[in-house]
Scaffold this active site. Structure first.
Site, PDB file in Angstrom:
ATOM      1  N   ASP A   1      48.038 -21.493  69.897  1.00  0.00           N
ATOM      2  CA  ASP A   1      48.449 -22.409  70.961  1.00  0.00           C
ATOM      3  C   ASP A   1      47.267 -22.884  71.795  1.00  0.00           C
ATOM      4  O   ASP A   1      46.197 -22.294  71.779  1.00  0.00           O
ATOM      5  CB  ASP A   1      49.419 -21.695  71.909  1.00  0.00           C
ATOM      6  CG  ASP A   1      50.847 -21.774  71.413  1.00  0.00           C
ATOM      7  OD1 ASP A   1      51.143 -22.657  70.601  1.00  0.00           O
ATOM      8  OD2 ASP A   1      51.653 -20.926  71.849  1.00  0.00           O
TER       9      ASP A   1
ATOM     10  N   TYR B   1      45.582  -9.173  66.943  1.00  0.00           N
ATOM     11  CA  TYR B   1      45.390  -9.922  68.191  1.00  0.00           C
ATOM     12  C   TYR B   1      44.973  -8.959  69.288  1.00  0.00           C
ATOM     13  O   TYR B   1      45.350  -7.782  69.282  1.00  0.00           O
ATOM     14  CB  TYR B   1      46.702 -10.574  68.635  1.00  0.00           C
ATOM     15  CG  TYR B   1      47.084 -11.825  67.897  1.00  0.00           C
ATOM     16  CD1 TYR B   1      46.648 -13.064  68.340  1.00  0.00           C
ATOM     17  CD2 TYR B   1      47.900 -11.780  66.774  1.00  0.00           C
ATOM     18  CE1 TYR B   1      47.008 -14.226  67.681  1.00  0.00           C
ATOM     19  CE2 TYR B   1      48.275 -12.941  66.105  1.00  0.00           C
ATOM     20  CZ  TYR B   1      47.826 -14.164  66.560  1.00  0.00           C
ATOM     21  OH  TYR B   1      48.181 -15.312  65.917  1.00  0.00           O
TER      22      TYR B   1
END
Lengths: 248, 248
Positions: free
Chosen positions: A52, A110
């Protein structure tokens, strides 16, 4: 014709995410333009992870096909000369012609970075999420334990998506504190849209005392986005690594 | 009338340094404008350290005089609401009317961050200096040892300055390596113009093998800027802290 795999690092601050879109410049678009320019072909990369707007990466992966005579390992060097400073090709290598970054058996890691202090550190404002309230590390770790393993993560998925299967497996979910910086590390076999940021938003509510650690088990069972915490802001998130078990 | 001491943190990337100048926006200018706006007086701060363009700070210090009725410790909070995200007042407190940030007996601590890897990390490009060549930590530490103590640092001073006394004392000069990130920490009783960056530029030449560690002793003796290494780039430098022994 060769298929080239790229490992790509970027500071996502100035981009509207990975995927090409009409309203702003994206990582994919810049890579396509610079690769096409350097290789003198019309290059279209396929990315592993559509991060994003504002999200960073040290190890996103992309592939493309080319007839270039530049040796595969030298492509990174050649293209880096033409890329802006906030996008870097870490590695370029040849992979089999049928290798695909999204259809392979892989693990993604992540990290989410939180800056927990009375005032923000302005030099870390674009790579951490600032949190001024006190956090309870033990309770956050208890809550995280419920998420490890294979679960239906429907409650941790942005509703603006229509993925069929919301079952994913988390292999590792750790929370580490180094003075003001908290690092939540999540490794799994795939992540739904906004899943990491909703997990972090939920863990922050536990850390603050708004949710009990046990509440996370209920949230999982609810299979409803409304049950979970907010979506943590993008700038704290970084895609660290994608490891492929089969293929390259 | 009260004298207020501010501890100020900033990301120097988008500023032409601390000191007001005609060619671009500076930290001092933004602080003056925002303080004047919030306190409804014409405020002019006096800074302890005039950091260069691109240099960061977590603990620069400034003072100003005011008649405001806002309690001194609340000024930080009130002004932070009006400051851009890359400048933060960490603390505000009252000090004696004759207290001055530059005339007091103080110690300053700087850190210089180096990113030593094959490729840069784009998320750290604005807060580290990227170095791709191999560095020898032991030799850099040997070289650093020559600089500790009281010396005439004329060789480590930008020639575009006409300071009379170039003798300074370095209390601490350490080099620490955490994977790709190297941190050079320097604590001293004062620093000449570009002194930290010239020390780092010189230590990098030692680390690369261009200078022997012993060469640093010769450079000190030369009392000539030409004798030392280059000036390391600004973005790796951060003013961490200023500690005052007398007064506040």
């Amino acid at each position: 014709m060769k298929r080239i795999k790229l490992t790509v690092a970027y500071d996502g601050t100035n981009y509207c995410g990975w995927q090409i879109q009409p309203n702003g410049i994206t990582i994919e678009e810049v890579l396509n333009k610079r690769l096409s320019h350097v290789l003198k072909e019309d290059i279209r990369v396929i990315g592993a992870s559509r991060t994003d707007s504002g999200v960073h990466a040290l190890g996103n992966v992309a592939v493309f096909d080319t007839d270039t005579s530049i040796p595969p390992v030298r492509i990174a060097y050649a293209v880096n000369q033409k890329l802006p400073e906030d996008i870097v090709i870490v590695k370029s290598e040849e992979v089999p012609a049928d290798w695909h970054p999204r259809y392979c058996d892989c693990e993604k890691t992540y990290e989410y970075h939180i800056w927990n202090a009375e005032v923000p550190d302005p030099t870390r404002r674009l790579t951490t999420c600032f949190v001024s309230y006190k956090l309870n590390l033990d309770k956050m770790r208890q809550a995280a334990a419920y998420l490890i393993g294979e679960h239906d993560f429907a409650s941790f998925c942005n509703v603006r998506t229509n993925v069929e299967n919301t079952v994913r497996r988390i292999y590792e979910l750790t929370i580490e504190q180094n003075e003001c910086e908290w690092i939540i590390r999540i490794r799994g076999n795939g992540f739904l849209y906004n899943m990491v940021r909703i997990i972090v938003g939920t863990l922050l509510r536990v850390g603050r005392g708004y949710y009990t650690p046990q509440k996370v088990e209920e949230i999982l069972k609810a299979q409803d986005r409304q049950a979970a915490g907010g979506t943590a802001p993008p700038q704290g998130l970084i895609l660290k690594e994608i490891t492929y078990h089969s293929g390259s």
